[in-house]
Design an enzyme around this catalytic site. Structure first.
Site, PDB file in Angstrom:
ATOM      1  N   LYS A   1     -13.853   3.026  -1.745  1.00 25.00           N
ATOM      2  CA  LYS A   1     -14.761   2.197  -0.970  1.00 25.00           C
ATOM      3  C   LYS A   1     -14.809   2.811   0.426  1.00 25.00           C
ATOM      4  O   LYS A   1     -13.761   3.059   1.036  1.00 25.00           O
ATOM      5  CB  LYS A   1     -14.284   0.752  -0.888  1.00 25.00           C
ATOM      6  CG  LYS A   1     -15.214  -0.164  -0.081  1.00 25.00           C
ATOM      7  CD  LYS A   1     -14.741  -1.602  -0.109  1.00 25.00           C
ATOM      8  CE  LYS A   1     -15.596  -2.498   0.779  1.00 25.00           C
ATOM      9  NZ  LYS A   1     -17.000  -2.590   0.317  1.00 25.00           N
TER      10      LYS A   1
ATOM     11  N   ASP B   1       0.855  -1.190   0.000  1.00 28.22           N
ATOM     12  CA  ASP B   1       0.000   0.000   0.000  1.00 28.22           C
ATOM     13  C   ASP B   1       0.888   1.237   0.000  1.00 28.22           C
ATOM     14  O   ASP B   1       1.904   1.289   0.691  1.00 28.22           O
ATOM     15  CB  ASP B   1      -0.890   0.039   1.241  1.00 28.22           C
ATOM     16  CG  ASP B   1      -1.831  -1.163   1.327  1.00 28.22           C
ATOM     17  OD1 ASP B   1      -2.295  -1.616   0.263  1.00 28.22           O
ATOM     18  OD2 ASP B   1      -2.092  -1.627   2.447  1.00 28.22           O
TER      19      ASP B   1
ATOM     20  N   ARG C   1      -1.512  -2.932  -4.101  1.00 27.29           N
ATOM     21  CA  ARG C   1      -2.813  -3.022  -3.436  1.00 27.29           C
ATOM     22  C   ARG C   1      -3.463  -1.638  -3.393  1.00 27.29           C
ATOM     23  O   ARG C   1      -3.791  -1.092  -4.425  1.00 27.29           O
ATOM     24  CB  ARG C   1      -2.610  -3.627  -2.029  1.00 27.29           C
ATOM     25  CG  ARG C   1      -3.894  -3.914  -1.255  1.00 27.29           C
ATOM     26  CD  ARG C   1      -4.755  -5.011  -1.847  1.00 27.29           C
ATOM     27  NE  ARG C   1      -5.818  -5.385  -0.920  1.00 27.29           N
ATOM     28  CZ  ARG C   1      -6.755  -6.275  -1.174  1.00 27.29           C
ATOM     29  NH1 ARG C   1      -6.755  -6.913  -2.326  1.00 27.29           N
ATOM     30  NH2 ARG C   1      -7.684  -6.567  -0.276  1.00 27.29           N
TER      31      ARG C   1
ATOM     32  N   ARG D   1     -13.179   0.697  -6.121  1.00 29.79           N
ATOM     33  CA  ARG D   1     -12.688   1.242  -4.844  1.00 29.79           C
ATOM     34  C   ARG D   1     -12.091   2.635  -5.009  1.00 29.79           C
ATOM     35  O   ARG D   1     -10.961   2.892  -4.631  1.00 29.79           O
ATOM     36  CB  ARG D   1     -11.654   0.311  -4.235  1.00 29.79           C
ATOM     37  CG  ARG D   1     -12.260  -0.956  -3.673  1.00 29.79           C
ATOM     38  CD  ARG D   1     -11.284  -1.664  -2.748  1.00 29.79           C
ATOM     39  NE  ARG D   1     -11.887  -2.839  -2.143  1.00 29.79           N
ATOM     40  CZ  ARG D   1     -11.308  -3.579  -1.203  1.00 29.79           C
ATOM     41  NH1 ARG D   1     -10.116  -3.252  -0.759  1.00 29.79           N
ATOM     42  NH2 ARG D   1     -11.913  -4.623  -0.693  1.00 29.79           N
TER      43      ARG D   1
END
Length: 384
Positions: free
Chosen positions: A263, A178, A200, A260
């Site tokens: 999200k 991330d 990710r 997303r």
């Protein structure tokens, strides 16, 4: 006048780096994180290499950390070869999809068994654990962190990340890393940041409180050669899933994603999100996916070529669907809300208004008709 070559060299160096006395954070955080001060008036430091950059970010001193070059972490912690898995989504021809590292034991089940070999860079998996009272700023467009993200967690607070580019975190793999992670923190301002080629999430707030966060003038670049949707668009873009979080998204450019984006949900009282004057472009899947415990005010945004603007959660969204509903904000916020603008994009309708009084983050939005030009001129690195 006598020419002094030594003085000329010194002046040229200062011009390229920025005068030490002049270097610092530009502006003040808008929105919920308005009280963020970062490293304050600490003397700027210029890390010479990745070891020193990590040391400055992880020590307990207030810091203004200036990046005037690229810091490449790829290979610094070694490579890992092990078993991973192939999710159902990876039916892409050639090597165009994302396989998965067994992050959080995601692969260890009957649906996605550990059946394939994966090889990835270890540095990208875990972000640098940033401590409190830090300002991390880039000069021009030269401040780049390659191969490793940032993790602000465990009670760290009062952090500014401005004008840097985070890129190349094992982009071929789900769970590859991330870019920016927030868990159990407060007062975080992410401004003029670009993220690209991330395995990710580009930005994620975790299950514990991230409290007051502002993400402004930043670019989420979803272009990739390893797409979970087999179309060159990144799926895992932004996840807001904390507890009692208050997040302002202002003036950001989110493009070439497929899901997303963001999200929004969380535990307990979930995430309160004010999404204002952002520009979504070329999303082949969905932008907003609103789930349990979220409350979202989305106003003055522009959507262009976004297939599904809202996947779910209209009961937790106020999207200012018409001129009449724009007045619903006046009693709660002291002003009308701004309508959103759409071009070749799906419907975006949410009429929940009961939470509008909690959206007082001090932001005064511009009309959506001005957003595209403004965002393209201002969002991302090197535009400050």
């Amino acid at each position: 006048m006598h020419f002094n070559p030594s003085l000329y060299v010194v002046l040229s160096l200062l011009a390229s780096l920025g005068s030490v006395s002049a270097v610092g954070v530009v502006g003040q955080a808008p929105g919920f994180a308005a009280d963020t001060t970062g490293g304050g008036n600490s003397s700027p430091v210029y890390p010479k290499d990745i070891k020193e950059l990590t040391a400055y970010l992880t020590d307990n001193s207030p810091r203004v950390i200036v990046l005037n070059k690229e810091y490449n972490y790829i290979g610094s912690e070694g490579k890992v070869s092990e078993k991973g898995c192939r999710p159902d989504s990876n039916k892409c021809p050639g090597n165009g999809g994302q396989d998965a590292i067994n992050g959080a034991n995601w692969c260890s089940n009957s649906k996605y068994p550990l059946s394939i070999s994966v090889s990835y860079d270890k540095a990208g998996i875990a972000g640098i654990p940033v401590k409190s009272n830090k300002s991390l700023i880039g000069i021009g467009s030269s401040g780049i962190i390659r191969g490793k993200g940032l993790r602000i967690a465990n009670g760290a607070k009062n952090v500014i990340i401005q004008n840097i580019h985070i890129t190349e975190l094992n982009p071929q793999y789900i769970w590859g890393g991330d870019a920016i992670t927030l868990v159990n923190t407060d007062l975080i301002w992410i401004d003029h940041v670009k993220t690209s080629l991330i395995g990710r999430q580009h930005i994620v707030t975790g299950y514990e409180p991230s409290n007051r966060v502002t993400i402004s003038n930043s670019e989420i670049d979803g272009r990739t050669s390893w797409s979970a949707t087999c179309d060159g668009h990144h799926y895992w873009a932004i996840l807001f899933y904390g507890t009692s979080d208050k997040v302002t998204m202002l003036g950001n450019y989110i493009h070439n994603t497929s899901g997303r984006s963001p999200k929004v949900g969380g535990t307990g009282s979930g995430t309160l999100l004010h999404a204002v004057n952002n520009y979504w472009e070329n999303n082949s899947g969905h932008a907003f996916d609103i789930s349990e415990n979220a409350k979202v005010l989305a106003e003055g945004n522009a959507f262009q070529n976004v297939k599904t603007t809202l996947l779910s959660g209209r009961e937790a969204l106020f999207s200012v669907p018409d001129t009449g509903s724009a007045e619903a904000c006046r009693s709660a916020l002291g002003r009308k809300c701004e309508l959103n603008a759409f071009g070749s994009s799906g419907a975006f309708v949410g009429t929940a208004t009961g939470f509008l009084g909690t959206m007082k983050d001090g932001v005064s939005p511009m009309a959506a008709s001005k957003v595209v030009a403004s965002v393209l001129a201002n969002a991302g690195v090197g535009k400050i």
